[in-house]
Design a protein around this motif. Structure first.
Motif, PDB file in Angstrom:
ATOM      1  N   LEU A 658       0.853  -1.187   0.000  1.00  0.00           N
ATOM      2  CA  LEU A 658       0.000   0.000   0.000  1.00  0.00           C
ATOM      3  C   LEU A 658       0.884   1.230   0.000  1.00  0.00           C
ATOM      4  O   LEU A 658       1.739   1.396   0.871  1.00  0.00           O
ATOM      5  N   GLU A 659       0.672   2.088  -1.000  1.00  0.00           N
ATOM      6  CA  GLU A 659       1.419   3.336  -1.121  1.00  0.00           C
ATOM      7  C   GLU A 659       0.453   4.497  -0.929  1.00  0.00           C
ATOM      8  O   GLU A 659      -0.574   4.572  -1.599  1.00  0.00           O
ATOM      9  N   VAL A 660       0.803   5.378  -0.012  1.00  0.00           N
ATOM     10  CA  VAL A 660      -0.027   6.544   0.308  1.00  0.00           C
ATOM     11  C   VAL A 660       0.812   7.789   0.071  1.00  0.00           C
ATOM     12  O   VAL A 660       1.918   7.908   0.610  1.00  0.00           O
ATOM     13  N   GLN A 661       0.275   8.700  -0.720  1.00  0.00           N
ATOM     14  CA  GLN A 661       0.948   9.963  -1.005  1.00  0.00           C
ATOM     15  C   GLN A 661       0.009  11.109  -0.672  1.00  0.00           C
ATOM     16  O   GLN A 661      -1.128  11.142  -1.143  1.00  0.00           O
ATOM     17  N   LEU A 731       3.593  -1.056   3.649  1.00  0.00           N
ATOM     18  CA  LEU A 731       3.019   0.286   3.628  1.00  0.00           C
ATOM     19  C   LEU A 731       4.087   1.302   3.273  1.00  0.00           C
ATOM     20  O   LEU A 731       5.191   1.274   3.825  1.00  0.00           O
ATOM     21  N   THR A 732       3.745   2.180   2.341  1.00  0.00           N
ATOM     22  CA  THR A 732       4.616   3.288   1.959  1.00  0.00           C
ATOM     23  C   THR A 732       3.799   4.566   2.009  1.00  0.00           C
ATOM     24  O   THR A 732       2.763   4.670   1.344  1.00  0.00           O
ATOM     25  N   ASN A 760       7.782   3.826   5.451  1.00  0.00           N
ATOM     26  CA  ASN A 760       7.782   2.546   4.754  1.00  0.00           C
ATOM     27  C   ASN A 760       7.781   1.429   5.783  1.00  0.00           C
ATOM     28  O   ASN A 760       8.640   1.402   6.668  1.00  0.00           O
ATOM     29  N   ARG A 761       6.786   0.544   5.664  1.00  0.00           N
ATOM     30  CA  ARG A 761       6.719  -0.623   6.525  1.00  0.00           C
ATOM     31  C   ARG A 761       6.746  -1.870   5.662  1.00  0.00           C
ATOM     32  O   ARG A 761       5.911  -2.052   4.774  1.00  0.00           O
ATOM     33  N   GLY A 763       7.168  -5.996   6.168  1.00  0.00           N
ATOM     34  CA  GLY A 763       7.280  -7.093   7.118  1.00  0.00           C
ATOM     35  C   GLY A 763       7.198  -6.578   8.539  1.00  0.00           C
ATOM     36  O   GLY A 763       6.279  -5.862   8.920  1.00  0.00           O
ATOM     37  N   GLY A 764       8.160  -6.934   9.340  1.00  0.00           N
ATOM     38  CA  GLY A 764       8.193  -6.465  10.719  1.00  0.00           C
ATOM     39  C   GLY A 764       9.004  -5.221  10.921  1.00  0.00           C
ATOM     40  O   GLY A 764       9.204  -4.780  12.057  1.00  0.00           O
ATOM     41  N   SER A 765       9.510  -4.624   9.841  1.00  0.00           N
ATOM     42  CA  SER A 765      10.341  -3.431   9.941  1.00  0.00           C
ATOM     43  C   SER A 765       9.546  -2.208   9.518  1.00  0.00           C
ATOM     44  O   SER A 765       8.647  -2.285   8.689  1.00  0.00           O
ATOM     45  N   LEU A 766       9.913  -1.081  10.100  1.00  0.00           N
ATOM     46  CA  LEU A 766       9.268   0.197   9.830  1.00  0.00           C
ATOM     47  C   LEU A 766      10.347   1.247   9.668  1.00  0.00           C
ATOM     48  O   LEU A 766      11.293   1.302  10.462  1.00  0.00           O
TER      49      LEU A 766
END
Length: 1676
Positions: A658-661, A731-732, A760-761, A763-766
């Motif tokens: 998912l990319e959100v701008q 997620l971006t 940017n998320r 997997g388990g990283s953010l």
């Protein structure tokens, strides 16, 4: 003639006889045929020529009767009303039958059907002639049907003026039936009266066309006029409707039923097959009335026109493969309804229909259908319809037969033929009023739908749906028809408004078993002017409608489908565009909220979906006072809560990304009242959602409510096997600019602004990054962060390496928060109260936490997971307190004025030189007016230059703004969490370990906040600067720290909780938030390594530091406890506990010695090398090499005043408190409303037991540690150093003035107590193995004293007393220090005098050829000073007890040398001291009082009112300092030079007294009974002195075995009429001896001096035999 008449008569009689015989024969034959064929009895009353009366046909078996009054044959020749030549006319026909027995009638007819068809076969020509000549006419028909539903029911039909015509073209037979009027009633007889069930009246025109070849019905035309039907209540209560479906079902053959159940068929297809090829139905002026006599209710349905047309063409090619086993013939069907109206008994319109047209056409290639509806208005009132619905429910229950239920379960076949469907519905309005819900209405201008179902090689479906102005209104007035709402306006109560809606879609399903192709779906939707309103009324209405529309059985099926779900392979693409979208939530309590979207676009596919939003705004309408709300564009909405110019969301389904701008202009304006409004709106929306979910999915809601407690108890490790792990969503997020403003109070707000934020998320990283982030408070930019990068990682190898130095950690790997900052800047404006806003923000945060905290009372508290580690990296950090702009400008202007005064003096000097040159050139011819103009223009020019420079002051160089600047560079902080100190129990264990000296409460501690971390920190530079001073206050380089840090906040008692009021406004009012008053305490155990640590301080920085203290006070809000605030030392004891070790390579302390804060040369430099510092509660320990340097601007720079190697300095702090100074847990703060009662005149103090009254400081300097260094402690002092020390002491003991205090500065707080005034007792202890002291008169003259000591011990103790000053004015307390005890022990003390052979060196360095002579030495020195005596000691002193003395000095083996060299050096030292004293006296302020200022200096600035032309130009001569000043040039400089020259003349003189003076000489003249203080006692043991002369050789030795020197202070005595102070000195010598030698001095040859041994002095003083004396002297 008679014969003829007779014959004629006979013939007539024969004819009559034949006629009667024929009539009888016909009647007989007809009777026989009826008996044989119809099994009926036929009776004919009379039979005439073409006329029959009273014909009766009775079926005896079935009790059916047909009666005809008249029957005759006529012709149009006889009556012009008849259409044909032959007409069979009937009078009145009466038919009576019984439906219960009519079922058996079909048997005889069915047996002879084929025979009759054969018998009826006629030739076409004959049939055509017969049809043209023959017709049937009936005047009246009365039909009575008995036992229609029950045995007591009757169906009566009356038909008037009927006509039956036949026509034929040879191929078909046309039958025309015309019924002028039909009246029909269904009656039911009861016990009381007969009841009418149905009444029907109409006019009918029927046309039937039958094929002659097959005798099948090919066409039917029905015309109905003035149909009037009345359906009464008894009809629905009777069994008539219940039996009708059964009879219809029986009419269907068994073969058809088996066929229907064997294969799925379309409903109505069997009926279409049975219909003729052409069917036309036309009904005009139709009226149907439903009446309910029991409640006097009725409904009236009127229809102006109903037109039905059906045509089937069997001759054309059919539509092949309409279904899998059926080909449909070409046909067309059309239905038209016009002007339909349904009225209630009160003549209110219920349904109003203008026109309805439906068309279905089947061709060879496709099936097309169309529906057009125009102006349909429906008003449904459940209060009126509930009775009708109840009545119709009985009909539905009766109609539900097993056969019908079985038909409902059958499946529909798959349509293989192309289908084209189009519909257009316009001007529709539906209003519904249900009894238990508010009324609502639905209306639209037009709806059009075009649908295509194609099947070339795959199933392809296309549809286009268009809606124009759809409106759904709810509320009490929704049933009233209204005009369309104005453009860009929202009318409250309109739940859904669509200005325009267009949907285009296609669905493609490939045929065959191949799975290479998937189903495809394409949707294109455009919406304009969408308005949605969510309210409780809307939810209730929608829930009610859904409960009525979706049956209970279908709800359970839907819930099961939604819970199970199916995986269907579908390729889809959606294109949605919404313009002018407004979402409203309406509440009766908190008004409304509005969500505005200017443009919403959705582009979706099976792989990627994109949502774009342009112009998003969320606003609140706190009070709905108007009926309409304007729908403005997003930028035009005033005071929005949330605003966003652009938002884009992109979802990739294959990778779950998912990319959100977010575009520029993201704004959020938040406040607690707005939050409550939004909170109420969200809660109302969720309640509406739950209501709808409970209506549609009741089983899911119930199962969720039952399974929720079980799911919370289930641990994470025991997940069900069926729940497979799903891949986390990637997620971006990108935000161009964002600004969030939160109002924590009416006038307090916090602003957060960010640019180019990316998150940017995976997997388990953010991971998040922001190049610039700023946080402001009350419009002030406080925090500025650049290059911000935040990461949350499952693990990090770097953190594993950081855990290695801590072997006690149990957790090997943990999650990590990585925070990297390029620069952090914190700026606080001058006198900005940051604490108020911060306290309000914390209160709001506590309120939000309590508002949104979930209540899980039934669930046991599960342990919190281990928090992640923290890795913080900051390249540059700065903390700035901004200075007062007025003071900054005032200082800069002062510096400008100083510089401008110098420049103006230079310009004046140049002008004087030019004027002098002009005078030499022109002499007396130069006019004085011209000179005055030159000086006046210079003065104006000076003013102009000053103004220009003042305006350009900050043009090139920015204005200084900082009051304090704290900067860090290269900060790296690591905080490690571990299971060994996670949780309240483990944290309490760590606290007790870190703070063992504090008594722990016996009842334990209830902690609100608890945490413990292992820290590791690295800082490259740590700098603190005050204003623009050239020296740093703190300068630390290469700082490394590691250790444990724990923080706890104790849960306060009810009395320790203050209440903070939040003003939320109506309808909530004020909300009280409980705040915990106990502070957050820190427990630490740190070990740090520092390469360089520098501290600079001076009294000249105290004014600025006072301002800094005021700024620091504004950072934290004072406690709500009314107790006096704790000073910083007690506050640090309350908050910080534990140990701190520091290893510093080089530590420096610079004590500034001037009043100029910009001075960098005058300071005392304390320099530590290899310092080891240990700070623990109540003690500071310093270990290292200490050098104390005196830094001056003169040639005596880098003077090492004190050198102490291997020093161990210990500072012990003893806090004098009413209670235990370490018991900080017992401090209980109290809110103002929970204060206990205190005695009158005493203030409440929660810190009473913990607050320190005084402090006893003990300083111990130990130099006796054994180390490998050969350096020894030494002291180097110059005479100028001593004078510098005096100035230094005067500077540091000067009284500081109040800074920014008083009413003018809004600061009326009491002044803070200084730490220096807090000391009660100060003790100092020094231990050293050896000591060397050098004193030099000057660095140039090279005369000095050297003192050496091998081992010593010094102890002193002093007390401080604060004395209040007299007077009414509040002034500072006077600090008075008194030494109460002093003890010192020195051994092997040697004093040398040193001198250089040359007076002065050119380079001012020490001469290596220094003459060092012995002055004195001793083996032991003991000094004691006792405290002030008490009253008993004074009484004992009066009794003559000499045991007590204030000062006691004990010297052993004192040896003194006095030579010419010592004399010269000593007098040289005295000469330097005398010159310094004279110079000091001459340069004092008293000496400068004789200086006179040139009166012409004041003439530079003309006085106000005197014209410039009247002033005399001043003559100023600039003094020259290159050589001796001119006597006439400057009087002040000349006198200063004369004062300096006086110090070179040294004259020894004695003053002669005029007159005689009486002196007390000898002990005999003294009295010993008036002594009140024995001040000083000096005891000498084995002392000796050597005296050497300049003219003779040898020396004189004076020795004494014991000597005492006593000083006593006597009471004042009268002497010579004067009261004089009396002091006495007493000297006692024991064993004093003189020795003289004649040999040359050994000191000048080899530097050795021969002394008497101490034992010999004792022996010589005690022996009486002097015969051994020459031998002893020869041994010297």
């Amino acid at each position: 003639m008679p014969l003829f008449l007779s014959a004629l008569l006979v013939l007539l009689l024969v004819a009559l006889s034949a006629l009667f015989l024929g009539r009888w024969l016909v009647v007989r034959l007809a009777t026989r045929w009826c008996q044989r064929k119809l099994q009926a009895e036929l009776k004919i009353g009379s039979f005439r020529f073409f006329w029959i009366q009273n014909v009766s046909l009775k079926f005896q078996q079935h009790q059916q009767t047909v009666e005809i009054d008249n029957l005759w044959i006529s012709s149009k020749l006889l009556s012009h009303d008849l259409p044909n030549y032959v007409a069979l006319c009937f009078g009145e026909v009466r038919i009576r039958t019984d439906l219960q027995k009519v079922s058996s009638l079909s048997a005889p007819f069915s047996q002879n059907t084929e025979v009759e068809q054969k018998e009826l076969s006629l030739s076409p020509s004959l049939l055509k002639i017969f049809c043209q000549l023959f017709s049937i006419h009936v005047d009246a028909i009365n039909i009575m049907v008995l036992k229609v539903a029950t045995s007591e029911s009757l169906w009566h039909i009356q038909i008037s003026r009927s006509r039956f015509l036949l026509d034929s073209d040879g191929k078909s037979l046309i039958c025309k039936v015309n019924l002028s009027k039909i009246n029909s009633k269904v009656l039911k007889s009861g016990q009381l009266e007969d009841t009418c069930l149905v009444e029907l009246s109409l006019a009918l025109d029927l046309r039937l066309q039958v094929s002659v070849s097959s005798w099948h019905l090919t066409a039917v035309t029905v015309d109905v006029w003035t149909l009037h039907a009345e359906l009464h209540e008894g009809l629905f209560h009777s069994q008539l409707l219940c039996h009708a479906p059964g009879r219809i079902s029986k009419s269907v053959s068994c073969s058809d039923l088996t066929e229907n159940f064997a294969e799925p068929t379309l409903p109505g297809l069997y009926l279409l097959q049975r219909l003729p090829d052409q069917v036309k139905v036309k009904m005009e002026n139709t009226s149907v009335v439903l009446s309910m006599n029991s409640q006097k209710r009725h409904l009236t349905w009127t229809l102006k026109l109903l037109h039905f047309l059906y045509h089937r063409d069997e001759d054309q090619l059919p539509l092949r493969s309409f279904t899998a086993n059926y080909d449909m013939a070409q046909m067309s069907t059309e239905l038209l309804l016009e002007d339909g109206l349904l009225l209630s008994q009160s003549r209110q319109r219920i349904v109003c229909l203008n026109s309805l047209k439906a068309n279905v056409q089947v061709t060879t290639i496709d099936l097309s259908a169309s529906l057009v509806l125009n102006t349909c208005i429906i008003h449904y009132r459940h209060q009126e319809f509930s009775h009708w619905l109840l009545m119709l429910a009985l009909e539905t229950q009766g109609a539900s037969s097993p056969d019908l239920k079985q038909r409902k379960k059958r499946t529909f076949p798959q349509i293989l033929a192309p289908i084209i469907f189009s519909t257009s519905v316009s001007n529709v309005s539906i209003s519904i009023q249900l009894g238990d819900t508010p009324p609502f209405a639905l209306g639209f201008n037009s709806i059009s739908l075009d649908y295509q179902h194609l099947r070339p090689q795959s199933i392809h479906q296309r549809a286009v749906l268009t809606v124009d102005h759809l409106c759904w209104r709810v509320g009490s007035d929704s049933h009233i028809q209204r005009a369309p709402h104005p453009p860009n306006m929202h009318v409250w109560g309109e739940a859904l408004v669509l200005d325009s809606f267009t949907l285009q879609g296609s669905y493609n399903q490939p045929l065959g078993l191949s799975s290479t192709q998937s189903n495809t779906l394409f949707l294109d939707c455009t919406i304009r002017g969408l308005q949605v309103e969510i309210s409780d009324i809307c939810a209730q209405c929608l829930s009610r409608v859904l409960s009525l529309v979706i049956p209970q059985s279908e709800r359970s099926a839907v819930s099961r489908k939604s819970s199970l779900g199916e995986s269907v392979t579908l390729l889809w693409k959606v294109d949605l565009k919404v313009e002018d979208m407004n979402l409203f939530t309406l509440s009766a309590l908190v008004g409304a909220s509005e969500l505005r979207l200017d443009t919403l676009t959705v582009l979706g596919s099976a792989e990627t979906s994109t949502v774009g939003i342009q112009g998003l705004v969320l606003a609140l309408v706190k009070s709905v006072t108007e009926k309409m709300q304007p729908c403005c564009k997003a930028p035009d909405i005033p005071t929005p809560v949330l605003g966003l110019s652009m938002l884009s969301l992109t979802y990739h389904s294959s990778i779950r990304s998912l990319e959100v701008q977010c575009g520029a202009g993201l704004t959020l304006l938040w406040s607690p009242p707005d939050h409550m409004y939004l909170y109420q709106h969200v809660r109302a929306t969720l309640q509406c959602r739950d209501l709808l979910r409970a209506t549609v999915f009741p089983e899911i809601i119930e199962s969720h409510s039952l399974n929720t407690p079980q799911s919370t108890w289930e641990p994470e490790d025991h997940l069900p096997e069926s729940s497979l792990p799903r891949r986390l969503l990637t997620l971006t997020l990108e935000v161009s600019t964002a600004k969030l403003t939160a109002f924590v109070a009416e006038d307090k707000f916090i602003t957060l602004a960010a640019e180019s934020v990316s998150l940017n998320r995976h997997g388990g990283s953010l991971q998040a990054y922001c190049p610039e982030l700023a946080a402001g408070f009350d419009g002030n930019s406080i925090f500025n962060l650049k290059e911000v990068e935040v990461q949350l990682l499952p693990e990090l190898e770097e953190m594993i390496l950081h855990r290695n130095p801590f072997p006690a950690l149990q957790t090997l790997r943990n999650r990590v928060w990585l925070l990297s900052l390029g620069s952090v800047s914190v700026e606080f404006p001058y006198q900005y109260d940051f604490s108020r806003t911060l306290d309000e923000a914390v209160g709001v945060q506590k309120w939000l936490k309590g508002l949104h905290r979930g209540t899980h009372a039934w669930a046991s508290p599960s342990p919190a997971p281990l928090p992640p580690d923290l890795l913080l990296k900051v390249q540059h950090f700065s903390w700035v307190f901004l200075d007062d702009i007025f003071e900054v400008k005032l200082h800069d202007n002062y510096e400008l004025m100083k510089d401008e005064s110098k420049e103006s003096a230079k310009r004046l000097q140049l002008l004087d030189a030019k004027v002098a040159a002009l005078r030499k050139q022109h002499g007396e011819l130069l006019p004085a007016r011209k000179i005055e103009e030159l000086y006046a223009s210079l003065e104006r020019k000076n003013i102009e230059i000053y103004i220009q420079r003042s305006r350009r002051l900050y043009g090139n160089t920015p204005m200084r703004r900082a009051l304090l600047t704290w900067s860090l560079a290269g900060l790296e902080l690591v905080a490690l969490a571990d299971a060994s100190f996670h949780g309240p129990e483990h944290v309490i264990e760590q606290v007790r370990e870190l703070d063992p000296g504090s008594p722990f409460p016996a009842e334990g501690m209830d902690l609100v906040t608890q945490w413990c971390r292992m820290l590791k920190c690295n800082v490259k530079t740590f700098l603190v600067r005050i204003r623009d001073y050239p020296r740093y206050l703190f300068e630390i380089r290469d700082w490394r720290l590691m250790g444990r840090l724990a923080g706890t906040e104790q849960s306060g008692q009810p009395c320790s909780r203050r209440r903070q009021i939040l003003h939320l406004g109506l309808p909530w009012g004020n909300v009280a938030v409980e705040r915990n008053m106990p502070p957050l305490k820190f427990y630490h155990d740190f070990h740090s390594e520092i390469f360089q640590y520098t501290v600079v301080w001076g009294p000249c920085w105290d004014p600025a530091w006072t301002l800094i203290g005021q700024c620091v006070d504004l950072l934290t809000k004072p406690s709500a406890d009314p107790s006096p605030p704790l000073p910083w030392w007690d506050k640090s004891r309350l908050l910080f506990h534990g140990d701190w070790h520091m290893d510093i390579e080089q530590a420096n302390l610079h004590q500034l010695a001037t009043e100029d804060p910009y001075n960098t040369t005058e300071n005392m430099h304390w320099e530590w090398s290899h310092l080891s510092f240990h700070w623990k509660p109540g003690q500071f320990v310093f270990r290292g090499d200490l050098d104390v340097n005196v830094r001056t601007a003169s040639k005596y720079d880098d003077c090492c005043f004190l050198h102490l190697p291997d020093l161990c300095m210990t500072l012990d702090l003893q806090w004098l408190c009413h209670g235990n100074p370490h018991d900080h847990h017992s401090v209980t703060l109290r809110a103002p409303e929970f204060l206990p009662e205190v005695p009158l005149g005493q203030l409440h103090d929660s810190y009473r037991a913990f607050r320190s009254e005084n402090l006893n400081l003990s300083i111990k300097m130990d130099l006796t540690r054994h180390s490998g260094t050969i350096s020894q402690p030494r002291i180097l002092v110059y005479s100028s150093t001593l004078r510098w020390m005096q100035n230094f002491w005067a500077t540091w003991t000067s009284i500081t003035r109040p800074i920014c205090r008083g009413k003018l500065f809004n600061n009326l707080k009491p002044s803070k107590k200084k730490l220096g005034q807090h000391y009660k007792q100060l003790s100092y202890t020094a231990l050293f193995p050896q000591l060397q002291v050098h004193y030099w008169a000057s660095f140039a003259q090279q005369r000095g004293i050297q003192i050496e000591c091998s081992q010593g011990h010094v102890f002193t103790r002093g007390t401080q007393r604060l004395i209040p000053q007299a007077g009414t004015v509040m002034r500072r307390l006077i600090s008075e220090w008194s030494v109460t005890q002093m003890v010192s022990d020195l051994s092997q003390v040697t004093v040398h005098l040193m001198a250089s052979p040359t007076e002065e060196n050119a380079d001012h360095c020490l001469d290596p050829l220094i003459t060092k002579t012995h002055l004195l030495s001793l083996s032991s020195l003991t000094y004691q000073r006792h405290s002030n005596r008490t009253t008993e000691e004074e009484l004992s002193a009066r009794d003559g007890d000499p045991a007590f003395h204030t000062h006691q000095l004990y010297l052993v083996d004192l040896r003194i040398s006095w030579t010419t060299t010592n004399r010269d050096i000593a007098f040289g030292l005295y000469d330097g001291y005398k010159k310094a004293a004279v110079l000091k006296r001459n340069l004092s302020t008293e000496a400068l009082k004789g200086l006179k200022i040139d009166p012409q200096m004041s003439a530079k600035k003309p006085k106000r009112g005197i014209p410039p032309s009247a002033q005399v130009p001043p003559h100023v001569s600039t003094p020259s300092f290159s050589g001796r000043p001119d006597k006439g040039s400057s009087g002040g400089a000349y006198m200063l030079q004369k004062l300096i020259e006086e110090t070179d003349r040294f004259v020894v003189f004695t003053e002669e007294e005029s007159g005689m003076s009486d002196q007390l000489c000898g002990i005999a003249a003294c009295q010993t009974d008036d002594i009140y203080n024995r001040n000083c006692l000096i005891e000498l043991v084995n002392c000796q002195m050597v005296l050497r002369g300049a003219e003779t050789e040898g020396c004189v030795i004076v020795s004494a075995a014991k000597a005492q020197l006593l000083q006593c202070q006597h009471h004042p005595a009268w002497y010579g009429d004067t009261l004089k102070q009396k002091t006495s000195w007493t000297c006692l010598l024991d064993g004093m001896q003189y020795f003289a030698t004649t040999e040359s001095s050994p000191t000048e040859q080899d530097g050795r001096q021969l002394w008497l041994e101490g034992l010999w002095i004792l022996l010589l003083s005690s022996t009486t035999n002097w015969k051994f004396l020459p031998t002893q002297l020869s041994m010297l």
